[in-house]
Scaffold this motif. Structure first.
Motif, PDB file in Angstrom:
ATOM      1  N   ASP A   1       0.828  -1.202   0.000  1.00 53.07           N
ATOM      2  CA  ASP A   1       0.000   0.000   0.000  1.00 53.07           C
ATOM      3  C   ASP A   1       0.864   1.256   0.000  1.00 53.07           C
ATOM      4  O   ASP A   1       0.502   2.272  -0.595  1.00 53.07           O
ATOM      5  CB  ASP A   1      -0.897   0.021   1.244  1.00 53.07           C
ATOM      6  CG  ASP A   1      -1.997  -1.033   1.189  1.00 53.07           C
ATOM      7  OD1 ASP A   1      -2.300  -1.506   0.080  1.00 53.07           O
ATOM      8  OD2 ASP A   1      -2.538  -1.381   2.258  1.00 53.07           O
TER       9      ASP A   1
ATOM     10  N   PRO B   1      -2.153  -2.677  -5.429  1.00 55.86           N
ATOM     11  CA  PRO B   1      -2.532  -1.332  -4.984  1.00 55.86           C
ATOM     12  C   PRO B   1      -1.888  -0.223  -5.804  1.00 55.86           C
ATOM     13  O   PRO B   1      -2.546   0.739  -6.172  1.00 55.86           O
ATOM     14  CB  PRO B   1      -2.061  -1.315  -3.523  1.00 55.86           C
ATOM     15  CG  PRO B   1      -2.166  -2.730  -3.082  1.00 55.86           C
ATOM     16  CD  PRO B   1      -1.772  -3.544  -4.298  1.00 55.86           C
TER      17      PRO B   1
ATOM     18  N   ALA C   1      -6.149   0.350  -1.600  1.00 61.19           N
ATOM     19  CA  ALA C   1      -6.156  -1.051  -1.188  1.00 61.19           C
ATOM     20  C   ALA C   1      -7.532  -1.692  -1.346  1.00 61.19           C
ATOM     21  O   ALA C   1      -7.718  -2.856  -1.022  1.00 61.19           O
ATOM     22  CB  ALA C   1      -5.707  -1.179   0.263  1.00 61.19           C
TER      23      ALA C   1
END
Length: 615
Positions: free
Chosen positions: A477, A518, A587
Motif C-alpha cells: 500500500d 494497490p 487497497a
C-alpha cells in the motif's frame, strides 16, 4: 499485508539518543537527525562502501554505550559488518558526544580482497542547506567561500575539503573531516533529499584494490556554539519545500504511461490478458546491440495501445533500420541514446532525425538520457534540440539508499527536479520515465555485471535483467501512496508524460494471476486524470509528506490524495457545491469523507492513497 506494515519492509523505528544539547537517531546503518539544542545540524553521518561498479554494499551497524564516559561525555562503541559475508567489510569505532562536540570515528577493513570506488565516511546535509554561505578550509590551510546552490548543481559545489563552517540561525557549526580529502555533491540530482560531503575525490583513479591489511580510518567532528545571527538560514524558518511553487492558472495533467515488461518468463504476459492491456502508451527501451530487440518490440506492442520507443544504440548505423521496424505500430514518441553514455549523442540524434523525416506524420523525437536527471543536468548545453523535439530522463529514488525514509523524502525533491528540467528544456516538452523504485540498470558501472545464475533469460525477448532491481515493497500500500505523491510532484506545467513501473512481471502493476496491485490501482487513477485541468495541487514537502491534487476531466471532478506519513491525516480541500462524491482507497477499502458547504474533508490512512470523484 497488515495495517501495521503498509510498506512490507519490516523497517524498525530509529532509536533516539540524547546527551546534553545533542540528540541523534540511530538506525541499522547510520546516525541520523543530528541536532544540537533542537536545531538540525546534519541529516546523517554514515560509513559508505561502493564497489567497483558503484553498487552500495549493505551494512549493519550497532552502537553500544560504553561505561567509561564521564559525566559530560557519552561514548558509544560502533561495530559494523557487511550484510553479505562474501564482501567481508568490518567496521569498528566510536561515537562521542560531549558539550558542543560530536565526533564519529570509524576504522574500516575487509577480510577478503575487494575493489572499491568509495570506502569511508560521508556527511549528509538537508535540502534546506541550499542558499547557505559556507567557508571551506582546504588541506593546505587556505580557505574559500561558497554559497550552497539553490538550483540543483550539475557538478561539485566544493572540492578539496578539510573543514566546513556555516551558520544555522544563531548556531555556528564547524565540521572537520579527517583521514582523506572530501568534496561536496548535490544529491538532489538523483532525487535524494540531501547534499553530501564525501571522500575520496572523484578526480583520483578508481577502483582501488583493498586487502585485509588495508585498514582505513576516518573521522567527522562537528562543533556547535551559539553565535550571533549571521547570513545562514534562520533555524526558525519553515523548511523550504523542495521545488514547491504556486501556479496562478490551471494546467494540463500529464499523460500517464507504463513501462514495458522486462519479465524473463513470457508466461508473465498472461497477467495482462485482454482486460489488462494498458489503454495508453507503453514505454519500451530497445537495445539495438541485442539480437532479439525486434521480439521485444513485438512484445511491447501487445501490452498497450501505442508505444514510446527509446533506442539504445552502439552507434548511428542501425537507427534507420530500427525506425523502419516501427511501421505498422502506433508510435507516439521515439528517442535515442548511446549505449555507453546513456545520453542522446549528436551523431545518433542526426541519424534519428534523418530516419524520421520520411514518416508523415511522424512521432515526436525525444532526446536526453535514459539515466538520471544528473546526466540531463550535465549535458543539456550540448543537446541541440530541433523544433518539435521533447526532452526525457528517468527517475529512481534508490540510487544511493534503499531505506523507506529515502523513498519518501525523494518525493518533494522530485518536484524541484521536474521544475528545473522544464527550465532546462526552454519550452520543449518534458517526458519523465521510466519511474521505478530501484534502478533498472547501472548507469555508472565501470565493468559489466557478472551473469546472475538465478535469472533465466527467455530466448525470444530482448529485455534487460538487473539483479536486485525488484523492490519487495512493489506490492505494498505504501508504494501506491508513493506513486500518487510522485505523480503530483512531477506534474508541473511543461511535463507532458510520466511513465511508471512496468505492465506485468516482478516490477509490474498486476500480479502473475492478473490481479491489480494497490500501486496498479493508483496508476490507473492517475491515468484517468491525463489531459484534465489541474485546479489545485499541493505537493509533498520535506515538512509535510501529505499531498493532493484536484483535476477536472470533462464533467468529472477528481481529487487524489496520498499520505506518506506514519499516521492517518485529515485534509481539507475546497471543491465547491455539487452532488456527493464517491471515495475509494488504493487497497480497495473505503475511507472517511465529509463534504459540507463545498469543503471536502478527507481522512487519508497512513501510507495510503484515496480517490474522491464527483460527476
Amino acid at each position: 499485508m497488515t495495517p501495521a506494515d503498509p510498506w512490507l519492509d519490516d523497517e524498525q523505528a530509529p532509536r533516539t539518543v540524547r546527551h546534553g544539547a545533542w540528540s541523534v537517531q540511530l538506525t541499522d546503518d547510520s546516525v541520523d537527525e543530528i541536532r544540537y539544542g533542537g536545531t538540525l545540524v546534519l541529516r546523517a553521518v554514515r560509513w559508505v562502501v561502493r564497489d567497483e561498479n558503484w553498487r552500495t554494499v549493505d551494512l549493519v551497524v550497532t552502537h553500544r554505550p560504553l561505561p567509561d564516559g564521564g559525566e559530560d561525555e557519552l561514548i558509544l562503541a560502533v561495530e559494523g559488518r557487511s550484510v553479505d559475508p562474501a564482501v567481508g567489510v568490518v567496521l569498528t569505532g566510536q561515537l562521542v558526544l560531549r558539550p558542543g562536540v560530536l565526533r564519529y570515528e570509524i576504522t574500516g577493513s575487509v577480510r577478503h580482497p575487494f575493489r572499491r570506488n568509495r570506502f569511508g565516511l560521508v556527511a549528509l546535509h538537508s535540502p534546506e542547506w541550499a542558499g547557505t554561505p559556507v567557508t571551506v578550509t582546504h588541506p593546505d590551510g587556505t580557505g574559500s567561500d561558497i554559497v550552497v546552490p539553490e538550483e540543483i548543481a550539475p557538478h561539485q559545489p566544493a572540492r578539496d575539503i578539510a573543514a566546513l563552517r556555516w551558520r544555522v540561525g544563531t548556531l555556528a557549526v564547524e565540521m572537520d573531516v579527517v583521514g582523506d580529502v572530501f568534496e561536496i555533491e548535490d544529491q538532489r540530482n538523483w532525487t535524494d533529499a540531501s547534499f553530501k560531503t564525501y571522500s575520496t575525490p572523484l578526480s583520483r583513479p578508481f577502483p582501488v584494490e583493498l586487502g585485509p591489511d588495508d585498514a582505513v580510518t576516518q573521522a567527522i567532528e562537528v562543533r556547535c556554539a551559539p553565535s550571533g545571527a549571521g547570513p545562514g538560514r534562520p533555524a526558525s524558518a519553515a523548511p523550504v519545500p523542495a521545488g514547491a511553487s504556486q501556479h496562478e492558472q490551471s494546467w494540463v495533467f500529464p499523460e500517464i504511461a507504463l513501462g514495458a515488461s522486462t519479465a524473463p518468463d513470457s508466461a508473465a504476459l498472461d497477467s495482462t490478458g485482454p482486460d489488462r492491456r494498458w489503454p495508453g502508451t507503453v514505454l519500451v527501451e530497445l537495445d539495438l546491440a541485442a539480437a532479439n530487440w525486434r521480439a521485444a518490440l513485438a512484445r511491447a506492442a501487445g501490452e498497450g495501445e501505442r508505444l514510446d520507443v527509446r533506442f539504445v544504440c552502439p552507434g548511428p548505423a542501425p537507427i534507420a533500420d530500427a525506425v523502419r521496424s516501427l511501421a505498422g505500430h502506433p508510435v507516439a514518441r521515439v528517442g535515442v541514446v548511446d549505449g555507453a553514455t546513456h545520453v542522446s549523442e549528436p551523431p545518433l540524434v542526426a541519424a534519428l532525425l534523418d530516419a524520421l523525416a520520411g514518416m508523415q506524420p511522424g512521432p515526436e523525437p525525444v532526446l536526453g538520457t535514459r539515466a538520471h536527471f544528473t546526466e540531463l543536468n550535465r549535458t543539456i548545453q550540448r543537446l541541440d534540440l530541433p523544433d518539435g523535439a521533447g526532452v526525457a530522463f528517468s527517475l529512481t529514488p534508490q540510487m544511493h539508499d534503499r531505506s523507506r525514509r529515502q523513498v519518501i523524502e525523494s518525493v518533494p525533491v522530485q518536484r524541484r527536479v521536474a521544475e528545473q528540467a522544464v527550465a532546462l528544456a526552454a519550452g520543449a516538452r518534458v517526458h519523465i520515465g521510466p519511474v521505478t523504485l530501484r534502478p533498472r540498470f547501472n548507469a555508472v558501472a565501470t565493468a559489466p555485471a557478472p551473469p546472475d545464475p538465478a535469472i533465466e533469460v527467455s530466448a525470444g525477448y530482448g529485455a534487460e535483467f538487473v539483479p536486485e532491481a525488484t523492490d519487495p515493497r512493489q506490492v505494498s500500500d505504501g508504494v501506491a501512496a508513493w506513486a500518487v505523491a510522485s505523480a503530483i510532484a512531477l506534474a508541473v506545467p511543461g511535463v507532458v508524460s510520466l511513465a511508471y513501473f512496468e505492465t506485468c512481471g516482478p516490477r509490474g502493476v498486476v500480479t502473475a494471476a492478473g490481479e491489480l496491485l494497490p500501486m496498479g490501482r493508483a496508476v490507473e487513477w492517475l491515468a484517468e486524470l491525463s489531459g484534465g485541468r489541474v485546479l489545485a495541487s499541493s505537493p509533498a514537502t520535506t515538512a509535510d509528506p501529505v499531498t493532493h491534487v484536484a483535476v477536472r476531466t470533462s464533467d468529472t471532478l477528481t481529487v487524489l490524495a496520498a499520505n506518506l506519513s506514519a499516521g492517518a491525516r485529515e485534509i481539507e480541500i475546497t471543491v465547491g457545491a455539487g452532488s456527493p462524491g464517491e471515495l475509494t482507497h488504493s487497497a480497495g477499502t473505503v475511507g472517511r469523507v465529509a463534504d459540507r458547504d463545498g469543503v471536502l474533508t478527507l481522512t487519508v490512512p497512513a501510507a495510503g492513497a484515496v480517490r474522491w470523484v464527483r460527476s
